[in-house]
Design an enzyme around this catalytic site. Structure first.
Site, mmCIF file in Angstrom:
data_model
loop_
_atom_site.group_PDB
_atom_site.id
_atom_site.type_symbol
_atom_site.label_atom_id
_atom_site.label_comp_id
_atom_site.label_asym_id
_atom_site.label_seq_id
_atom_site.Cartn_x
_atom_site.Cartn_y
_atom_site.Cartn_z
ATOM 1 N N TYR A 210 0.926 -1.224 0.110
ATOM 2 C CA TYR A 210 0.136 -0.015 -0.085
ATOM 3 C C TYR A 210 0.904 1.152 -0.191
ATOM 4 O O TYR A 210 1.131 1.847 0.948
ATOM 5 C CB TYR A 210 -0.927 -0.110 1.223
ATOM 6 N N ARG A 215 -1.307 7.599 -3.999
ATOM 7 C CA ARG A 215 -2.375 6.806 -3.311
ATOM 8 C C ARG A 215 -3.519 7.298 -2.859
ATOM 9 O O ARG A 215 -3.485 8.464 -2.307
ATOM 10 C CB ARG A 215 -1.536 6.171 -1.833
ATOM 11 N N ASP A 216 -4.750 6.662 -2.947
ATOM 12 C CA ASP A 216 -5.777 6.825 -2.371
ATOM 13 C C ASP A 216 -6.304 8.389 -2.800
ATOM 14 O O ASP A 216 -6.452 9.323 -2.196
ATOM 15 C CB ASP A 216 -5.719 6.916 -0.815
ATOM 16 N N ASP A 263 -8.109 0.409 -2.485
ATOM 17 C CA ASP A 263 -8.806 1.631 -3.241
ATOM 18 C C ASP A 263 -8.354 1.951 -4.764
ATOM 19 O O ASP A 263 -9.017 2.834 -5.481
ATOM 20 C CB ASP A 263 -8.636 2.605 -2.312
#
Length: 492
Positions: A210, A215-216, A263
């Site tokens: 992750y 990210r996200d 996600d």
């Protein structure tokens, strides 16, 4: 004190102050080093002698790492990593900031299993079987420490008993920064291997990969350290994915599961048009998945699951149709690497089954209003899209009770939370494509801060059904944990 350097009080009071420190106000100079030999200690502090005078030993520089959420090193000065903030060491499995003139490096940490570091044996091969079946599940030592800290804050004996039971169940280990990957990956692979050698049973470890650039992209609370640019993309490959690959190749005799980049791909299905940050991240999400599938997907002892959001993200017919095309393309781009399947409901609250909901205005006409119906539909759609390996792992760490959210898209620190089904392989006999229920998001770790002034504040964490006050994402949230174990279903 040593008799050879004994001083009279009169002589000491006559000493001139040579530097500013706590002893200055008492009429004594500072010692020249915080590492000066301690000759005497009283309520004021520690004392040494220089130039035949008493001097106050200065307090060592306050740890610069505290402002970053880390502590000072107290037992090591060995440098494990250096960045723009400073030099970092590791103590008790956690990063710590090294202060100049710090403590000496200790000897090697004792091996709790004895015999030194374990040495990997022959190659393990999942061989197309359910990666969760037939193994002991490794217990996350960091989470055990968090729960112990939570128990220390409790006085209710029944609640303490529930919390103690939480320590008997496995959950995933999140590699959510380069530093945390360097800390937790090999440490836990080594721990699982030692357990495997000690017990004679294979021990499965589950990690969450992750740290994609950007990210996200549709949320603020869990944005990562790497930005959506070429230089951070290069870091993602060389400092993160390549290092994980190296360690996984070495620890080849034990089963490993990777939950891949929660996600990210779901955002590409639904948020490209509405969110500029997702458009900026698209290239790195796609290239990142291709790169890691090529690297990890050829390792026989490693099984990968790509994240597919949850029922109230991709459950609608048009979203599922688009998702099937996106995921099929991504998996093909990682050839010859292989993907075992997909994970749903990561860090979310959607119940496994909710017979009170159906396709209608209350669900915005979603035909998949719970995770069971969502996976049944996704299995058909992904198979129709030509994806060969379609198996699922459902995150049940926080979906045991229907939470208080007013809209099923609410995701931040929801009130009414309850621990769900325990980690287990093949939990539903009629769904042979459901590999496991598993706790991927650890109960008690916050989804995001409720502090509106914080840089990573996300509006969802300020909604009515988001528990407050809440700490930053990933930090311990005692009240949320206590509610989750009280509402556990099945009960703890």
């Amino acid at each position: 004190m040593k008799t050879t350097i004994a001083l009279t009080a009169v002589a000491a009071l006559a000493a001139k102050v040579s530097a500013a420190c706590w002893s200055q106000s008492l009429g004594y100079p500072c010692c020249s080093s915080p590492n000066a030999e301690v000759y005497y200690t009283d309520n004021d502090g520690k004392w040494s002698v220089e130039n035949n005078d008493w001097c106050g030993i200065p307090v060592k520089e306050e740890c610069w790492a505290k402002k970053l959420g880390y502590s000072c090193c107290t037992s090591t000065s060995r440098v494990e990593y250096t960045d723009n903030d400073g030099k970092w060491g590791i103590e008790n499995g956690n990063w710590c900031g090294i202060v100049d003139g710090g403590v000496p490096t200790p000897g090697p940490t004792p091996d709790p299993y004895g015999g030194g570091d374990p040495v990997p044996g022959s190659q393990f091969d999942h061989n197309g079987k359910n990666p969760f079946a037939g193994h002991e599940f490794y217990l996350n030592p960091y989470y055990l420490d968090e729960v112990d800290g939570a128990i220390a804050q409790m006085s209710d004996s029944s609640l303490i008993a529930k919390a103690e039971k939480m320590k008997t169940y496995s959950n995933a280990i999140w590699l959510d920064t380069i530093k945390n990957m360097q800390t937790w990956l090999e440490t836990n692979l080594k721990g699982a291997l030692a357990q495997q050698e000690s017990t004679g049973s294979t021990v499965l470890t589950v990690f969450v990969v992750y740290d994609l650039p950007g990210r996200d992209c549709h949320a603020l609370a869990s944005n990562g350290e790497l930005l959506a640019n070429d230089s951070d993309w290069a870091r993602y490959k060389s400092e993160y994915i390549d290092v994980i690959e190296e360690k996984l190749k070495y620890y080849k005799s034990q089963p490993v599961v990777l939950i891949v980049e929660p996600d990210s791909l779901a955002n590409l299905v639904t948020n490209l048009d509405s969110t500029p940050a997702c458009r900026d991240s698209e290239k790195y999400y796609l290239d990142g998945h291709a790169y890691l599938i090529q690297k990890f997907g050829v390792l026989k002892h490693v099984a990968m699951y790509l994240d597919i959001g949850h029922a109230f993200w991709l459950g609608w017919d048009d979203n599922r149709e688009k998702a099937a095309k996106v995921y099929s393309k991504v998996i093909s781009s990682g050839s010859p690497g292989q993907v075992r399947g997909f994970t749903d409901n990561v860090a979310n609250y959607t119940p496994w089954e909710d017979p009170t909901l159906s396709r209608g205005p209350d669900t915005e006409w979603n035909p998949c209003p719970d995770e069971k119906r969502y996976l049944e539909a996704m299995h058909k759609d992904f198979k129709s899209a030509g994806i060969k390996s379609v198996y699922f792992v459902c995150d049940t760490s926080r979906n045991g009770k229907k939470v208080d959210r007013k809209h099923p898209g609410e995701w931040c620190n929801q009130t009414g939370v309850g621990v769900g089904a325990r980690p287990q392989a093949s939990p539903i006999s009629s769904m042979d494509y459901l590999d496991a229920f598993y706790w991927i998001k650890p109960l008690g770790e916050s989804d995001g801060t409720s502090d509106t002034s914080a840089a990573r504040y996300d509006g969802y964490c300020g909604h009515d059904t988001a528990m407050k006050p809440a700490p930053e994402a990933g930090q311990w949230f005692q009240k949320h944990f206590e509610q989750g174990i009280k509402n556990a279903n099945p009960p703890l």
